[in-house]
Design a protein around this motif. Structure first.
Motif, PDB file in Angstrom:
ATOM      1  N   SER A  52     -14.076  21.829   7.464  1.00 17.19           N
ATOM      2  CA  SER A  52     -15.361  21.478   7.403  1.00 17.19           C
ATOM      3  C   SER A  52     -16.438  22.572   7.241  1.00 17.19           C
ATOM      4  CB  SER A  52     -15.793  20.376   8.438  1.00 17.19           C
ATOM      5  OG  SER A  52     -14.864  19.640   8.578  1.00 17.19           O
ATOM      6  N   ALA A  53     -17.550  22.393   6.530  1.00 18.85           N
ATOM      7  CA  ALA A  53     -18.504  23.254   6.316  1.00 18.85           C
ATOM      8  C   ALA A  53     -19.315  23.142   7.548  1.00 18.85           C
ATOM      9  CB  ALA A  53     -19.325  23.363   4.800  1.00 18.85           C
ATOM     10  N   PRO A  54     -20.052  24.122   7.940  1.00 17.92           N
ATOM     11  CA  PRO A  54     -20.730  24.114   9.193  1.00 17.92           C
ATOM     12  C   PRO A  54     -22.231  23.353   8.838  1.00 17.92           C
ATOM     13  CG  PRO A  54     -20.715  26.097   8.566  1.00 17.92           C
ATOM     14  CD  PRO A  54     -19.647  25.619   7.774  1.00 17.92           C
ATOM     15  N   LEU A  55     -22.413  22.138   8.239  1.00 15.46           N
ATOM     16  CA  LEU A  55     -23.635  21.631   7.886  1.00 15.46           C
ATOM     17  C   LEU A  55     -24.672  21.694   8.904  1.00 15.46           C
ATOM     18  CD1 LEU A  55     -22.491  18.989   5.160  1.00 15.46           C
ATOM     19  CD2 LEU A  55     -23.274  21.362   4.731  1.00 15.46           C
ATOM     20  N   ALA A  56     -24.269  21.170  10.052  1.00 19.25           N
ATOM     21  CA  ALA A  56     -25.177  20.660  11.106  1.00 19.25           C
ATOM     22  C   ALA A  56     -25.892  22.133  11.478  1.00 19.25           C
ATOM     23  CB  ALA A  56     -24.551  20.353  12.322  1.00 19.25           C
ATOM     24  N   VAL A  57     -25.085  23.339  11.462  1.00 20.26           N
ATOM     25  CA  VAL A  57     -25.855  24.621  11.752  1.00 20.26           C
ATOM     26  C   VAL A  57     -26.527  25.059  10.351  1.00 20.26           C
ATOM     27  CG1 VAL A  57     -25.306  27.117  12.108  1.00 20.26           C
ATOM     28  CG2 VAL A  57     -23.988  25.314  13.555  1.00 20.26           C
ATOM     29  N   TRP A  58     -26.180  25.132   9.320  1.00 27.08           N
ATOM     30  CA  TRP A  58     -26.836  25.613   8.223  1.00 27.08           C
ATOM     31  C   TRP A  58     -28.283  24.612   8.029  1.00 27.08           C
ATOM     32  CZ3 TRP A  58     -22.102  25.451   4.170  1.00 27.08           C
ATOM     33  CH2 TRP A  58     -21.426  26.489   4.634  1.00 27.08           C
ATOM     34  N   PHE A  59     -28.200  23.439   8.268  1.00 21.51           N
ATOM     35  CA  PHE A  59     -29.465  22.562   8.048  1.00 21.51           C
ATOM     36  C   PHE A  59     -30.504  23.096   9.081  1.00 21.51           C
ATOM     37  CE2 PHE A  59     -26.789  18.936   6.324  1.00 21.51           C
ATOM     38  CZ  PHE A  59     -27.099  19.450   5.052  1.00 21.51           C
ATOM     39  N   ARG A  60     -30.064  23.683  10.124  1.00 21.55           N
ATOM     40  CA  ARG A  60     -30.999  24.145  11.325  1.00 21.55           C
ATOM     41  C   ARG A  60     -31.344  25.556  11.088  1.00 21.55           C
ATOM     42  NH1 ARG A  60     -26.837  21.443  15.180  1.00 21.55           N
ATOM     43  NH2 ARG A  60     -27.932  19.766  15.501  1.00 21.55           N
ATOM     44  N   SER A  61     -30.714  26.275   9.951  1.00 16.46           N
ATOM     45  CA  SER A  61     -31.032  27.706   9.764  1.00 16.46           C
ATOM     46  C   SER A  61     -31.293  27.985   8.187  1.00 16.46           C
ATOM     47  CB  SER A  61     -29.824  28.625  10.422  1.00 16.46           C
ATOM     48  OG  SER A  61     -28.693  28.139   9.891  1.00 16.46           O
ATOM     49  N   GLU A  62     -30.308  28.394   7.706  1.00 16.54           N
ATOM     50  CA  GLU A  62     -30.179  28.922   6.173  1.00 16.54           C
ATOM     51  C   GLU A  62     -30.711  27.902   5.538  1.00 16.54           C
ATOM     52  OE1 GLU A  62     -27.516  29.231   8.214  1.00 16.54           O
ATOM     53  OE2 GLU A  62     -27.246  31.400   8.223  1.00 16.54           O
ATOM     54  N   LEU A  63     -30.165  26.592   5.394  1.00 24.73           N
ATOM     55  CA  LEU A  63     -30.701  25.596   4.590  1.00 24.73           C
ATOM     56  C   LEU A  63     -31.926  24.768   5.023  1.00 24.73           C
ATOM     57  CD1 LEU A  63     -27.031  24.277   3.410  1.00 24.73           C
ATOM     58  CD2 LEU A  63     -28.610  25.910   2.058  1.00 24.73           C
ATOM     59  N   ARG A  64     -32.519  25.254   6.144  1.00 23.53           N
ATOM     60  CA  ARG A  64     -33.484  24.295   6.486  1.00 23.53           C
ATOM     61  C   ARG A  64     -34.493  24.309   5.404  1.00 23.53           C
ATOM     62  NH1 ARG A  64     -36.364  23.952  12.533  1.00 23.53           N
ATOM     63  NH2 ARG A  64     -37.725  22.725  11.993  1.00 23.53           N
ATOM     64  N   ASP A  65     -35.170  25.466   4.877  1.00 26.93           N
ATOM     65  CA  ASP A  65     -36.216  25.321   3.928  1.00 26.93           C
ATOM     66  C   ASP A  65     -35.694  24.556   2.568  1.00 26.93           C
ATOM     67  OD1 ASP A  65     -37.707  26.992   5.505  1.00 26.93           O
ATOM     68  OD2 ASP A  65     -37.396  28.921   4.395  1.00 26.93           O
ATOM     69  N   PHE A  66     -34.815  24.664   2.322  1.00 25.17           N
ATOM     70  CA  PHE A  66     -34.070  24.004   0.884  1.00 25.17           C
ATOM     71  C   PHE A  66     -34.261  22.368   1.516  1.00 25.17           C
ATOM     72  CE2 PHE A  66     -30.448  21.796  -1.033  1.00 25.17           C
ATOM     73  CZ  PHE A  66     -30.780  22.015  -2.399  1.00 25.17           C
ATOM     74  N   VAL A  67     -33.496  21.882   2.660  1.00 23.76           N
ATOM     75  CA  VAL A  67     -33.683  20.582   2.962  1.00 23.76           C
ATOM     76  C   VAL A  67     -35.445  20.046   2.957  1.00 23.76           C
ATOM     77  CG1 VAL A  67     -33.215  19.038   4.868  1.00 23.76           C
ATOM     78  CG2 VAL A  67     -31.569  20.424   4.135  1.00 23.76           C
ATOM     79  N   GLU A  68     -36.002  20.667   3.705  1.00 27.16           N
ATOM     80  CA  GLU A  68     -37.516  20.453   3.752  1.00 27.16           C
ATOM     81  C   GLU A  68     -38.109  20.315   2.377  1.00 27.16           C
ATOM     82  OE1 GLU A  68     -39.494  19.719   6.335  1.00 27.16           O
ATOM     83  OE2 GLU A  68     -37.700  19.763   7.668  1.00 27.16           O
ATOM     84  N   GLY A  69     -37.602  21.088   1.410  1.00 28.15           N
ATOM     85  CA  GLY A  69     -38.253  20.917   0.032  1.00 28.15           C
ATOM     86  C   GLY A  69     -37.535  19.835  -0.515  1.00 28.15           C
ATOM     87  N   VAL A  70     -36.456  19.603  -0.548  1.00 30.92           N
ATOM     88  CA  VAL A  70     -35.958  18.156  -1.185  1.00 30.92           C
ATOM     89  C   VAL A  70     -36.389  17.033  -0.650  1.00 30.92           C
ATOM     90  CG1 VAL A  70     -33.721  16.973  -1.681  1.00 30.92           C
ATOM     91  CG2 VAL A  70     -33.873  19.500  -1.922  1.00 30.92           C
ATOM     92  N   LEU A  71     -36.629  17.063   0.789  1.00 33.31           N
ATOM     93  CA  LEU A  71     -36.883  15.773   1.571  1.00 33.31           C
ATOM     94  C   LEU A  71     -38.403  16.119   2.050  1.00 33.31           C
ATOM     95  CD1 LEU A  71     -33.581  15.294   3.676  1.00 33.31           C
ATOM     96  CD2 LEU A  71     -34.530  14.177   1.276  1.00 33.31           C
ATOM     97  N   SER A  72     -39.192  16.695   1.450  1.00 27.11           N
ATOM     98  CA  SER A  72     -40.531  16.880   1.397  1.00 27.11           C
ATOM     99  C   SER A  72     -41.166  15.468   1.403  1.00 27.11           C
ATOM    100  CB  SER A  72     -41.474  17.666   0.572  1.00 27.11           C
ATOM    101  OG  SER A  72     -41.557  17.119  -0.779  1.00 27.11           O
ATOM    102  N   ARG A  73     -42.624  15.350   2.107  1.00 29.06           N
ATOM    103  CA  ARG A  73     -43.227  13.950   1.843  1.00 29.06           C
ATOM    104  C   ARG A  73     -43.310  13.524   0.613  1.00 29.06           C
ATOM    105  NH1 ARG A  73     -46.308  10.738   4.973  1.00 29.06           N
ATOM    106  NH2 ARG A  73     -46.367  12.158   6.822  1.00 29.06           N
ATOM    107  N   ASP A  74     -43.800  14.480  -0.395  1.00 28.12           N
ATOM    108  CA  ASP A  74     -44.388  14.152  -1.709  1.00 28.12           C
ATOM    109  C   ASP A  74     -43.076  13.783  -2.347  1.00 28.12           C
ATOM    110  OD1 ASP A  74     -46.867  14.730  -1.391  1.00 28.12           O
ATOM    111  OD2 ASP A  74     -46.685  16.935  -2.423  1.00 28.12           O
ATOM    112  N   ALA A  75     -41.913  14.387  -2.328  1.00 27.95           N
ATOM    113  CA  ALA A  75     -40.560  13.803  -2.883  1.00 27.95           C
ATOM    114  C   ALA A  75     -40.164  12.628  -2.509  1.00 27.95           C
ATOM    115  CB  ALA A  75     -39.460  14.970  -2.694  1.00 27.95           C
ATOM    116  N   VAL A  76     -39.902  12.394  -1.113  1.00 32.24           N
ATOM    117  CA  VAL A  76     -39.540  11.144  -0.521  1.00 32.24           C
ATOM    118  C   VAL A  76     -40.651   9.824  -1.062  1.00 32.24           C
ATOM    119  CG1 VAL A  76     -39.082   9.751   1.477  1.00 32.24           C
ATOM    120  CG2 VAL A  76     -38.337  12.110   1.456  1.00 32.24           C
ATOM    121  N   GLU A  77     -41.672  10.284  -1.053  1.00 30.80           N
ATOM    122  CA  GLU A  77     -42.744   9.066  -1.420  1.00 30.80           C
ATOM    123  C   GLU A  77     -42.666   8.714  -3.004  1.00 30.80           C
ATOM    124  OE1 GLU A  77     -46.299  10.155   0.324  1.00 30.80           O
ATOM    125  OE2 GLU A  77     -45.714   9.245   2.293  1.00 30.80           O
TER     126      GLU A  77
END
Length: 74
Positions: free
Chosen positions: A4-29
């Motif tokens: 398993s990839a350590p997604l839980a950790v990555w989403f809190r660290s290295e991939l946090r900015d990426f997640v925030e961009g993909v799931l930004s308010r503008d994108a979700v709305e």
């Protein structure tokens, strides 16, 4: 044997900015399918370690990327 990839950790660290961009308010709305407040609550709970939502975040990120690439691009 798989692993398993350590997604839980990555989403809190290295991939946090990426997640925030993909799931930004503008994108979700813009997608018009999800409620941003629910997505934000899920992310905040994950970041604060109140819950592990790595699978849900992965699904939301994949959906967001798919929507941006195939639906919103039209």
């Amino acid at each position: 044997m798989g692993f398993s990839a350590p997604l839980a950790v990555w989403f809190r660290s290295e991939l946090r900015d990426f997640v925030e961009g993909v799931l930004s308010r503008d994108a979700v709305e813009a997608a018009g399918i999800l409620r941003y407040d629910a997505v934000r609550r899920l992310l905040d709970d994950h970041y604060a370690r109140r819950a592990n939502y790595d699978n849900a975040i992965w699904a939301l990120v994949v959906f967001g990327l798919w929507h941006a690439s195939y639906v919103a691009a039209d």
